[in-house]
Write an enzyme that holds these catalytic residues in place. Sequence first.
Site, short mmCIF file in Angstrom:
data_model
loop_
_atom_site.label_atom_id
_atom_site.label_comp_id
_atom_site.label_asym_id
_atom_site.label_seq_id
_atom_site.Cartn_x
_atom_site.Cartn_y
_atom_site.Cartn_z
CE1 TYR A 140 -4.01 2.07 0.38
CE2 TYR A 140 -2.37 3.55 1.32
CZ TYR A 140 -3.62 3.33 0.76
OH TYR A 140 -4.47 4.39 0.57
CD GLN A 201 -11.55 2.89 -1.30
OE1 GLN A 201 -11.80 2.81 -0.10
NE2 GLN A 201 -11.39 4.05 -1.89
CG ASN A 224 -6.07 7.55 5.41
OD1 ASN A 224 -6.38 6.35 5.45
ND2 ASN A 224 -6.70 8.41 4.64
CB SER A 247 5.31 10.98 10.27
OG SER A 247 4.96 10.37 9.06
CD GLN A 269 9.20 12.84 9.73
OE1 GLN A 269 8.50 11.84 9.58
NE2 GLN A 269 9.92 13.33 8.73
CG HIS A 272 4.89 13.20 6.82
ND1 HIS A 272 4.91 12.66 5.56
CD2 HIS A 272 6.15 13.12 7.29
CE1 HIS A 272 6.14 12.28 5.28
NE2 HIS A 272 6.92 12.55 6.30
CD GLU A 337 7.56 7.03 11.83
OE1 GLU A 337 7.13 8.18 12.10
OE2 GLU A 337 7.34 6.45 10.76
CG HIS A 338 11.52 9.08 12.28
ND1 HIS A 338 10.26 9.51 11.95
CD2 HIS A 338 11.90 8.23 11.29
CE1 HIS A 338 9.89 8.96 10.80
NE2 HIS A 338 10.86 8.18 10.38
CG ASP A 371 11.59 10.61 6.03
OD1 ASP A 371 11.52 9.64 6.78
OD2 ASP A 371 11.06 11.71 6.26
CD GLU A 425 0.25 -33.38 25.77
OE1 GLU A 425 -0.06 -33.74 24.62
OE2 GLU A 425 0.95 -32.37 25.99
CG HIS A 430 -0.29 -37.39 19.75
ND1 HIS A 430 -1.63 -37.34 19.57
CD2 HIS A 430 0.19 -36.19 19.34
CE1 HIS A 430 -1.96 -36.17 19.08
NE2 HIS A 430 -0.87 -35.46 18.91
#
Length: 441
Positions: A140, A201, A224, A247, A269, A272, A337-338, A371, A425, A430
């Site tokens: 994506y 979708q 998003n 971000s 950042q 974004h 994240e960073h 980046d 068991e 088995h």
Amino acid sequence: MAENAESRGTIARLSTTDADFDTTLEALLAWEGVSDAQVRQRVDEILHAVRTRGDAALVETSNRFDRLSVSSMAELTLDKARLRQAHDGLPAEQRDALALAAERIRAYHEHQKPESWQYTEANGTVLGQKVTPLDRAGIYVPGGKAAYPSSVLMNAIPAHVAGVSEIVMVVPTPDGVLNELVLAAAYLAGVDQVFTVGGAQAVAALAYGTESVPRVDKIVGPGNIYVATAKRAVFGQVGIDMIAGPSEILVLSDGGTDPEWLAMDLFSQAEHDEDAQAILVSWDADHIADVEAAIERLLPTMEREPIIRASLEKRGALIACADREEALALANRIAPEHLELSVDDPESLLPGIRHAGAIFMGRYTAEALGDYCAGPNHVLPTSGTARFSSPLGVYDFQKRSSIIHCSAEGASTLGRTASVLARGESLTAHARSAENRIRKD
Ligand SMILES: NC(=O)c1ccc[n+]([C@@H]2O[C@H](COP(=O)([O-])OP(=O)(O)OC[C@H]3O[C@@H](n4cnc5c(N)ncnc54)[C@H](O)[C@@H]3O)[C@@H](O)[C@H]2O)c1
Ligand SMILES: N[C@H](CO)Cc1c[nH]c[nH+]1
Ligand SMILES: [Zn+2]
């Protein structure tokens, strides 16, 4: 802006000595997006429509949410010739920059390739692990508020290095606008098919398959809130890499870096998304004031000023702390994240960093380099999830199978142990299956 935060301008000023520091920080860090009931309901409706009505629903939802007016999937499909045309048509400067970034990202990810392994026991039994790439990966690439050719490279190249046989890419084209750099990046990174669909979708199409879009084994890539919510919902039907939110950057500064550099690093950042998060931590109070002044001075000059301003007002902070130890503790608590270690001796801080998606060492290592072209992946865990997850990598496009090859002697020895445990068991089949291999002589 966070409640109770002392604010002298665009961005909140906090101190770890504030009585309400902990609650204020928690409020700033909370990202409520993914749990919004209205978004979940809309995403569920979209997923159901695409699952049950395939291409027709994909066309309808793309028309609605990306403001298109297409009548068939053929209009939302790009072939390799179109990708190549985009690549060949780029100005040389852009084509070269894309190629250099792709080369560096590929070289870095080659280092991540895990090997299959095995070892042999004294009685000849062989044990091991076989690494196999996914058959088909769905990537994506976000495209709502900005176009991200760099994200094409960051998603597709590790898949390629992992040996994935087929890479299917989805990317929205709001108002029908195609981004030539995005298509060129898909060509360079060896993407097999591109569908110009986005949002929930697109995730549904990759997870369930439609008449045109092949069903994939795993969906990776940032997006998003609609994308994140859809990925969470289809997990199980397909694999997913992580839920990556807006971000984030946390700059830890010793006071020695140019305040204008740091203001721009925070902006990088914040620009974004209104929900992006930019935080500076320092034990130098005068330096914090200088960074704040630089923010106020530079903000009106920025093309994406409204987005940066909203992000800084809503989720940004300049935090004064006592010393390096307290700064490190804050970084680990935030698990950003960073993380930029904008200090003289980043090596001395590194052992103390336990949670961060990517660590940028020293004054010269701007997060923006990571980046685009440093080499490591820019798809990273956000919202504190660096406590338990890692950057997107080759390992996300592979899985492991265990190998067990018993010699006759090994089967006999293991059979005795397995028999005892199986009878414990009450699993008689088995036990008898294992006992059949025990040497009778
Ligand atoms: N972590 C990373 O590596 C990385 C990289 C790039 C971008 N990002 C982040 O990814 C996000 C990208 O978001 P974006 O919006 O620009 O692009 P996106 O592609 O994630 O989302 C756009 C799609 O959302 C859907 N959508 C929008 N509004 C909708 C609505 N009201 N109802 C239903 N569907 C709707 C539409 O189908 C649209 O195509 C940003 O938060 C950005 O910070 C992260
Ligand atoms: N900073 C983003 C990841 O959080 C990745 C990106 C792409 N382009 C610019 N930046
Ligand atoms: Zn970025």
